[in-house]
Write a protein that holds these residues in place. Sequence first.
Motif, PDB file in Angstrom:
ATOM      1  N   UNK A  80      38.510  55.006 -15.198  1.00  0.00           N
ATOM      2  CA  UNK A  80      37.220  55.310 -15.805  1.00  0.00           C
ATOM      3  C   UNK A  80      36.792  54.202 -16.765  1.00  0.00           C
ATOM      4  N   UNK A  81      37.745  53.524 -17.369  1.00  0.00           N
ATOM      5  CA  UNK A  81      37.399  52.407 -18.262  1.00  0.00           C
ATOM      6  C   UNK A  81      36.677  51.300 -17.483  1.00  0.00           C
ATOM      7  N   UNK A  82      37.072  51.079 -16.253  1.00  0.00           N
ATOM      8  CA  UNK A  82      36.438  50.074 -15.397  1.00  0.00           C
ATOM      9  C   UNK A  82      34.998  50.477 -15.075  1.00  0.00           C
ATOM     10  N   UNK A  83      34.765  51.788 -14.922  1.00  0.00           N
ATOM     11  CA  UNK A  83      33.427  52.287 -14.610  1.00  0.00           C
ATOM     12  C   UNK A  83      32.514  52.309 -15.831  1.00  0.00           C
ATOM     13  N   UNK A  84      33.102  52.413 -17.033  1.00  0.00           N
ATOM     14  CA  UNK A  84      32.314  52.553 -18.269  1.00  0.00           C
ATOM     15  C   UNK A  84      32.184  51.248 -19.055  1.00  0.00           C
ATOM     16  N   UNK A  85      32.511  50.110 -18.443  1.00  0.00           N
ATOM     17  CA  UNK A  85      32.453  48.813 -19.134  1.00  0.00           C
ATOM     18  C   UNK A  85      33.450  48.737 -20.291  1.00  0.00           C
ATOM     19  N   UNK A  86      34.583  49.401 -20.174  1.00  0.00           N
ATOM     20  CA  UNK A  86      35.521  49.452 -21.288  1.00  0.00           C
ATOM     21  C   UNK A  86      36.877  48.815 -20.980  1.00  0.00           C
ATOM     22  N   UNK A  87      37.020  48.191 -19.832  1.00  0.00           N
ATOM     23  CA  UNK A  87      38.294  47.549 -19.510  1.00  0.00           C
ATOM     24  C   UNK A  87      38.546  46.375 -20.449  1.00  0.00           C
ATOM     25  N   UNK A  88      39.743  46.269 -21.010  1.00  0.00           N
ATOM     26  CA  UNK A  88      40.021  45.187 -21.956  1.00  0.00           C
ATOM     27  C   UNK A  88      40.149  43.817 -21.309  1.00  0.00           C
ATOM     28  N   UNK A  89      40.316  43.784 -19.986  1.00  0.00           N
ATOM     29  CA  UNK A  89      40.458  42.516 -19.283  1.00  0.00           C
ATOM     30  C   UNK A  89      40.072  42.682 -17.829  1.00  0.00           C
ATOM     31  N   UNK A  90      40.167  41.610 -17.039  1.00  0.00           N
ATOM     32  CA  UNK A  90      39.817  41.679 -15.623  1.00  0.00           C
ATOM     33  C   UNK A  90      40.644  42.724 -14.880  1.00  0.00           C
ATOM     34  N   UNK A  91      39.979  43.443 -13.989  1.00  0.00           N
ATOM     35  CA  UNK A  91      40.630  44.465 -13.171  1.00  0.00           C
ATOM     36  C   UNK A  91      40.731  44.008 -11.720  1.00  0.00           C
ATOM     37  N   UNK A  92      39.707  43.330 -11.248  1.00  0.00           N
ATOM     38  CA  UNK A  92      39.658  42.867  -9.857  1.00  0.00           C
ATOM     39  C   UNK A  92      39.513  41.349  -9.850  1.00  0.00           C
ATOM     40  N   UNK A  93      40.369  40.678  -9.112  1.00  0.00           N
ATOM     41  CA  UNK A  93      40.249  39.242  -8.901  1.00  0.00           C
ATOM     42  C   UNK A  93      39.836  39.018  -7.453  1.00  0.00           C
ATOM     43  N   UNK A  94      38.721  38.321  -7.288  1.00  0.00           N
ATOM     44  CA  UNK A  94      38.154  38.084  -5.970  1.00  0.00           C
ATOM     45  C   UNK A  94      37.933  36.580  -5.825  1.00  0.00           C
ATOM     46  N   UNK A  95      38.929  35.899  -5.272  1.00  0.00           N
ATOM     47  CA  UNK A  95      38.865  34.444  -5.215  1.00  0.00           C
ATOM     48  C   UNK A  95      38.899  33.874  -6.620  1.00  0.00           C
TER      49      UNK A  95
END
Length: 204
Positions: A80-95
């Motif tokens: 939910x932190x990823x959905x709410x703009x609350x992740x403290x750092x990168x969650x997905x690396x895409x290239x």
Amino acid sequence: MHNIQNATNAAGLQNQIKVSTSVSTGVLGVSYPPSAGAFTSDALNFLQPIVGFLSSTGAPLLANIFPYFSYIGNPSQIAIEYALFMSPGPVVTDGQLQYQNLFDAILDAFYSALEKVGAGGVRVVVSESGWPSDGGQAASPENVQTYVQNLIGHVRKGTPKRPGNIEAYIFAMFDEDKKQPQGTENHYGIFHPNKQPKYNLNFY
């Protein structure tokens, strides 16, 4: 769309009024990772001539982006932190690109899908985005205030794929208390139906 464009041309308003249409994330057959974003074959039957029209007129594609639905559709895989703009750092690396929020990932999936159909120059305007305050999983006044406030603060930054300002619109001004069937769609408003604010926002 062509008829409306012809009318604006006839009125000499073609440089002031852009003709477009809105789509939901349902037109994306692939959205993960964002670079793999692609339209469904069914949607493409309609979207190919539409994006061709948008390319020729310089108008944006309007996209309704609601990370809430992606989250509740897969809460075991999406924090939910990823959905709410609350992740403290990168969650997905895409290239070479890193994603710290789901909103950016969805928006960049649209850009990737447009590139795949030869319309990489079409800008995407987020015509609707919001979070419900009641009526379902993770729908609360705290979450909607967090999401909308963070969205306001984020749109100046752009996405990893397209840095710069994002034109985005909050859904919605008022709760739709009469809408049927009752559920989360009744509870997206910044204001209650009696015009009282549901929560406070800073438009900084």
